[in-house]
Each structure stands twice: as C-alpha cells, then as structure tokens.
Scaffold this active site. Sequence first.
Site, PDB file in Angstrom:
ATOM      1  N   GLY A  11     -47.615 -17.346  12.527  1.00 58.53           N
ATOM      2  CA  GLY A  11     -47.409 -15.922  12.226  1.00 58.53           C
ATOM      3  C   GLY A  11     -46.019 -15.467  12.647  1.00 58.53           C
ATOM      4  O   GLY A  11     -45.200 -16.258  13.129  1.00 58.53           O
ATOM      5  N   TYR A  12     -45.771 -14.165  12.474  1.00 54.06           N
ATOM      6  CA  TYR A  12     -44.417 -13.623  12.728  1.00 54.06           C
ATOM      7  C   TYR A  12     -44.013 -13.839  14.193  1.00 54.06           C
ATOM      8  O   TYR A  12     -43.022 -14.510  14.485  1.00 54.06           O
ATOM      9  CB  TYR A  12     -44.430 -12.128  12.357  1.00 54.06           C
ATOM     10  CG  TYR A  12     -43.187 -11.349  12.687  1.00 54.06           C
ATOM     11  CD1 TYR A  12     -43.273 -10.063  13.210  1.00 54.06           C
ATOM     12  CD2 TYR A  12     -41.913 -11.871  12.450  1.00 54.06           C
ATOM     13  CE1 TYR A  12     -42.140  -9.324  13.496  1.00 54.06           C
ATOM     14  CE2 TYR A  12     -40.765 -11.136  12.723  1.00 54.06           C
ATOM     15  CZ  TYR A  12     -40.889  -9.855  13.258  1.00 54.06           C
ATOM     16  OH  TYR A  12     -39.763  -9.120  13.550  1.00 54.06           O
ATOM     17  N   ILE A  13     -44.775 -13.309  15.138  1.00 54.29           N
ATOM     18  CA  ILE A  13     -44.384 -13.436  16.549  1.00 54.29           C
ATOM     19  C   ILE A  13     -44.713 -14.831  17.061  1.00 54.29           C
ATOM     20  O   ILE A  13     -43.959 -15.431  17.828  1.00 54.29           O
ATOM     21  CB  ILE A  13     -45.041 -12.316  17.383  1.00 54.29           C
ATOM     22  CG1 ILE A  13     -44.592 -10.971  16.824  1.00 54.29           C
ATOM     23  CG2 ILE A  13     -44.673 -12.435  18.862  1.00 54.29           C
ATOM     24  CD1 ILE A  13     -45.295  -9.779  17.335  1.00 54.29           C
ATOM     25  N   LEU A  34     -54.205 -20.577   8.495  1.00 59.96           N
ATOM     26  CA  LEU A  34     -53.425 -20.433   7.243  1.00 59.96           C
ATOM     27  C   LEU A  34     -53.934 -19.290   6.361  1.00 59.96           C
ATOM     28  O   LEU A  34     -53.631 -19.248   5.155  1.00 59.96           O
ATOM     29  CB  LEU A  34     -53.393 -21.750   6.464  1.00 59.96           C
ATOM     30  CG  LEU A  34     -52.798 -22.948   7.220  1.00 59.96           C
ATOM     31  CD1 LEU A  34     -52.819 -24.204   6.315  1.00 59.96           C
ATOM     32  CD2 LEU A  34     -51.368 -22.672   7.686  1.00 59.96           C
ATOM     33  N   SER A 126     -51.337  -4.339  21.846  1.00 56.29           N
ATOM     34  CA  SER A 126     -50.480  -3.426  21.094  1.00 56.29           C
ATOM     35  C   SER A 126     -50.456  -2.050  21.740  1.00 56.29           C
ATOM     36  O   SER A 126     -51.435  -1.608  22.330  1.00 56.29           O
ATOM     37  CB  SER A 126     -51.018  -3.302  19.666  1.00 56.29           C
ATOM     38  OG  SER A 126     -50.391  -2.225  18.991  1.00 56.29           O
ATOM     39  N   TYR A 151     -58.393  -1.808  13.329  1.00 56.62           N
ATOM     40  CA  TYR A 151     -57.434  -2.795  13.864  1.00 56.62           C
ATOM     41  C   TYR A 151     -57.133  -2.457  15.332  1.00 56.62           C
ATOM     42  O   TYR A 151     -57.262  -3.300  16.212  1.00 56.62           O
ATOM     43  CB  TYR A 151     -56.136  -2.815  13.051  1.00 56.62           C
ATOM     44  CG  TYR A 151     -54.999  -3.386  13.849  1.00 56.62           C
ATOM     45  CD1 TYR A 151     -54.053  -2.550  14.451  1.00 56.62           C
ATOM     46  CD2 TYR A 151     -54.916  -4.758  14.081  1.00 56.62           C
ATOM     47  CE1 TYR A 151     -53.055  -3.081  15.248  1.00 56.62           C
ATOM     48  CE2 TYR A 151     -53.913  -5.290  14.871  1.00 56.62           C
ATOM     49  CZ  TYR A 151     -52.984  -4.434  15.460  1.00 56.62           C
ATOM     50  OH  TYR A 151     -52.007  -4.955  16.258  1.00 56.62           O
ATOM     51  N   LYS A 155     -57.957  -4.436  19.185  1.00 54.88           N
ATOM     52  CA  LYS A 155     -57.033  -4.729  20.280  1.00 54.88           C
ATOM     53  C   LYS A 155     -57.587  -4.152  21.582  1.00 54.88           C
ATOM     54  O   LYS A 155     -57.585  -4.795  22.628  1.00 54.88           O
ATOM     55  CB  LYS A 155     -55.644  -4.144  19.990  1.00 54.88           C
ATOM     56  CG  LYS A 155     -54.883  -4.899  18.908  1.00 54.88           C
ATOM     57  CD  LYS A 155     -54.706  -6.370  19.284  1.00 54.88           C
ATOM     58  CE  LYS A 155     -54.015  -7.159  18.198  1.00 54.88           C
ATOM     59  NZ  LYS A 155     -53.929  -8.616  18.532  1.00 54.88           N
ATOM     60  N   ASN A 180     -42.838  -1.953  18.769  1.00 55.08           N
ATOM     61  CA  ASN A 180     -42.623  -2.299  17.360  1.00 55.08           C
ATOM     62  C   ASN A 180     -41.703  -3.507  17.202  1.00 55.08           C
ATOM     63  O   ASN A 180     -40.480  -3.339  17.168  1.00 55.08           O
ATOM     64  CB  ASN A 180     -42.075  -1.076  16.613  1.00 55.08           C
ATOM     65  CG  ASN A 180     -43.151  -0.023  16.434  1.00 55.08           C
ATOM     66  OD1 ASN A 180     -43.716   0.477  17.415  1.00 55.08           O
ATOM     67  ND2 ASN A 180     -43.470   0.298  15.199  1.00 55.08           N
ATOM     68  N   GLY A 297     -52.786   8.935  10.569  1.00 50.86           N
ATOM     69  CA  GLY A 297     -52.921   8.029  11.715  1.00 50.86           C
ATOM     70  C   GLY A 297     -51.640   7.793  12.470  1.00 50.86           C
ATOM     71  O   GLY A 297     -51.652   7.192  13.541  1.00 50.86           O
TER      72      GLY A 297
HETATM   73  C1  WQD Z   1     -42.985   3.000  12.030  1.00 49.00           C
HETATM   74  C2  WQD Z   1     -42.558   4.412  11.648  1.00 49.00           C
HETATM   75  C3  WQD Z   1     -43.954   5.431   9.982  1.00 49.00           C
HETATM   76  C4  WQD Z   1     -42.867   2.871   6.614  1.00 49.00           C
HETATM   77  C5  WQD Z   1     -47.488  -0.687  13.469  1.00 49.00           C
HETATM   78  C6  WQD Z   1     -48.873  -0.940  13.953  1.00 49.00           C
HETATM   79  C7  WQD Z   1     -48.827  -1.238  15.419  1.00 49.00           C
HETATM   80  C8  WQD Z   1     -47.893  -2.395  15.653  1.00 49.00           C
HETATM   81  C9  WQD Z   1     -46.499  -2.102  15.113  1.00 49.00           C
HETATM   82  C10 WQD Z   1     -48.997  -4.536  15.778  1.00 49.00           C
HETATM   83  C11 WQD Z   1     -43.755   5.359  11.474  1.00 49.00           C
HETATM   84  C12 WQD Z   1     -42.524   5.252   9.470  1.00 49.00           C
HETATM   85  C13 WQD Z   1     -42.962   3.424   7.888  1.00 49.00           C
HETATM   86  C14 WQD Z   1     -42.262   3.616   5.570  1.00 49.00           C
HETATM   87  C15 WQD Z   1     -41.866   5.409   7.104  1.00 49.00           C
HETATM   88  N1  WQD Z   1     -48.400  -3.575  15.046  1.00 49.00           N
HETATM   89  N2  WQD Z   1     -42.467   4.671   8.119  1.00 49.00           N
HETATM   90  N3  WQD Z   1     -41.786   4.864   5.853  1.00 49.00           N
HETATM   91  O1  WQD Z   1     -47.127   2.252  12.441  1.00 49.00           O
HETATM   92  O2  WQD Z   1     -45.467   2.364  14.376  1.00 49.00           O
HETATM   93  O3  WQD Z   1     -46.944   0.416  14.150  1.00 49.00           O
HETATM   94  O4  WQD Z   1     -46.668  -1.800  13.716  1.00 49.00           O
HETATM   95  O5  WQD Z   1     -49.139  -4.607  16.950  1.00 49.00           O
HETATM   96  O6  WQD Z   1     -50.132  -1.569  15.864  1.00 49.00           O
HETATM   97  O7  WQD Z   1     -49.621   0.226  13.747  1.00 49.00           O
HETATM   98  O8  WQD Z   1     -45.084   0.745  12.522  1.00 49.00           O
HETATM   99  O9  WQD Z   1     -43.300   0.202  10.911  1.00 49.00           O
HETATM  100  O10 WQD Z   1     -45.571   0.986  10.030  1.00 49.00           O
HETATM  101  O11 WQD Z   1     -44.034   2.616  11.121  1.00 49.00           O
HETATM  102  O12 WQD Z   1     -41.411   6.554   7.338  1.00 49.00           O
HETATM  103  O13 WQD Z   1     -42.155   3.166   4.391  1.00 49.00           O
HETATM  104  O14 WQD Z   1     -41.917   4.366  10.366  1.00 49.00           O
HETATM  105  O15 WQD Z   1     -44.478   6.696   9.569  1.00 49.00           O
HETATM  106  O16 WQD Z   1     -43.367   6.634  11.937  1.00 49.00           O
HETATM  107  P1  WQD Z   1     -46.188   1.569  13.356  1.00 49.00           P
HETATM  108  P2  WQD Z   1     -44.509   1.080  11.063  1.00 49.00           P
END
Ligand code: WQD
Length: 339
Positions: A11-13, A34, A126, A151, A155, A180, A297
């Site tokens: 995976g990614y990380i 996979l 997370s 999800y 966690k 993030n 959300g």
């Molecule tokens: C970041 C910001 C969006 C897309 C997620 C998971 C979290 C963790 C990290 C695993 C938000 C804004 C996004 C777009 C936008 N994953 N955005 N336009 O939601 O903070 O966290 O990834 O551990 O559990 O929920 O990350 O990159 O989706 O959003 O404006 O096209 O960018 O609203 O404010 P998020 P994200």
Amino acid sequence: MNQILITGGLGYIGSHTVVELIKTGYHPIVIDNLSESPIEVKDRIEKIVGREITFRQVELCDRAAVDAVFEEFPDISGVIHFAAFLVVNESVEAPLKYYHNNLLSTVNLLQSMEAHGIRNIVFSSSCTVYGTPENPHVDENAPVQAAESPYGNTKKMGEEILRDTAATRTVDVLSLRYFNPIGAHPTSIIGEFQDGEPHHLVPYITETAIGKRTELKVFGSDYDTRDGSCIRDYIHVIDIAKAHILAVQHLIDGKTKGYDVINLGSGNGSTVLEMINAFERATGIAIPYSLAPRRTGDVPAVYANIAKAESVLNWTPEKTLEDMLRDAWNFEQSLTQKH
Ligand code: WQD
C-alpha cells in the site's frame, strides 16, 4: 531481531515503510492480499532497493493463512499493521465490508501473534478518531469522539481491540495516529497510486496540474478559519515511514509495555487555499479551482501536537511542504512516462 512483518506492505504508506526498513538494515516480511494494490508495487520496491523482497500474498481474514506466515517466519520480532480498507465514502455505502475486513484482520493477526509468542505491534491509526476537536491543535489526550464514518469507526475500534488485548499483557502496542500523509518517494518509482477519481486533496491537485482533471473544487470556503477553507496537517509519507521504524524498534527494545498512542503530523496546519498556493510556489503551475459547497463529514480544522512523538520516539519530521508537493508532482508526471 530484524525480521519485521508488514501487513498491507504494498500500500501507499506500507511500501514506503518497506523501502525505509531495508535502507535501515531490517528484513521486512511483506504480506498483502492484493485487493487494493497491484503486485507491480513489489517490482517497484525491488527496483528502488536493488534486490528481491520477501513477499507472500496473504488474506488476513483467513486465520490459517496468518498462522502459516508465523510458522514460516518464526523469527519475526515485530509487526507493523497497515492492511485496511480506507476510503471514507465507500465505507458509508458498504459498512459491513469495512467492519468485516478491518476488524477481523486485526483480531486474526492478534490471535495468531499470541499463539506464536510475537509481542510487538505498531498499528496504523488516524487523526479521524479525534472527530471535530474542541481545540484544533490536538495532542494525544484530546478525547476520542464518535466516528464520522464506518472507516473512522474501524480505526477507533481497532485501537480499542489493541488496547484491551495489551491489557492482558500478551502484546505491546503503539497506535500511530496519522494526520494527512502526502508526497512520494524521491525516485517517483512509488507514491500514492490512484484508482479512478482521487478522493484526497493532493492527488486531485496533481491530476489537475497534469490535465487529467479540468479544475479543483474547494469543498467549503465559509469555515471559521483564516481564509474560510479547511485546515489539515500534511506530512510527508517518508517521514511517516521513518516514524514506524522508530516505533517498532522502540517496542523491540521493551521501552513501551502495554498500549500507547502517538500523533504523526508536521505540527503545522495548512488551509486548502494555502495548499493550492504552496503547490504553485513549489512547481510554478497554477491550479484552476472553484469554490464549491462543503463536503459532508469534513472537520473544519485539525492539526497535530507532535511533542510526544519527539519525546517518546525521538522523531522529528524533516520534509517541508515544498518537498511534499514537489515529490507528489514528480510522481504524477512519472505515471505518464514509462519506467
Ligand atoms: C483534505 C482537505 C477537503 C479534495 C482523509 C481521511 C483521513 C486520513 C487522511 C487515513 C479537506 C479538501 C479535498 C478536493 C477539497 N486517511 N478537499 N477538494 O479528508 O482530511 O482525511 O485522509 O488515515 O482518515 O479522512 O483528506 O485529502 O480528502 O481532504 O477541497 O477535491 O481538502 O474538504 O478539507 P481528509 P482529504
């Protein structure tokens, strides 16, 4: 002492952690079912490290398959558990798929570890467990809140399963709460592969920059933040990977008995609009965007207090926001070139 089992290692990380483990002299045993990552990622890891890695295709929801791994590799001294489904909106549409996979895989892993006398486990958690925090600059004492998605709930429940198991003194656990993670390996050989339209901000930015997407929608510009868009804590995936190595060695050295949690972030918050400007500064590419309604959300603002990671793990993030965005952009460009 240096055999480390990595679940979800393609995976990614996981893949970036496998590369860093090998660079640091460990022998990762990489397992993956996979379901989310192609076997090609194994070849890409091998291209970076210059040698074959130990890989087994394993379904963690099959207890016998997990036992077979610990029987084949009796000298594993620690486990890093990445394997999980992680798409927030998919989890809302298919909650049972998430509860079955993410929780049963963790229970199977722990039961098999107990049966084989393996004590040390680092868990991929997370910042989502904090929900919408009272104070956006969260440390590990901030209350865990009701999850905003199945999800996020897996966690939260995963942490509880690990905490309760650690209380029986059969395992020692560090749950690492990622903020993030973004960016890619400096070689661009591995990074955050996307399957269809990106969910996360930075892959959406890079796909807009390369022309795969016509514009970025900024989800919400009326939040109570300095420019109205959401604040997040972006952290380079390589810094996250390095923290996992420090964490598993910390457990192997017996420095944490029982259960503990640690935030992994840069310690700084950036708004969505600031990320667009930072990308343009890092790459010279202007990103076309429009202001769109809020995304359900989304938390208005959350970023990490990382004092505990610094004191417990002696970990400090090294990569800048410019490094993160430049590496993400280079990876995006590499996807359209042949390796
Ligand atoms: C970041 C910001 C969006 C897309 C997620 C998971 C979290 C963790 C990290 C695993 C938000 C804004 C996004 C777009 C936008 N994953 N955005 N336009 O939601 O903070 O966290 O990834 O551990 O559990 O929920 O990350 O990159 O989706 O959003 O404006 O096209 O960018 O609203 O404010 P998020 P994200």
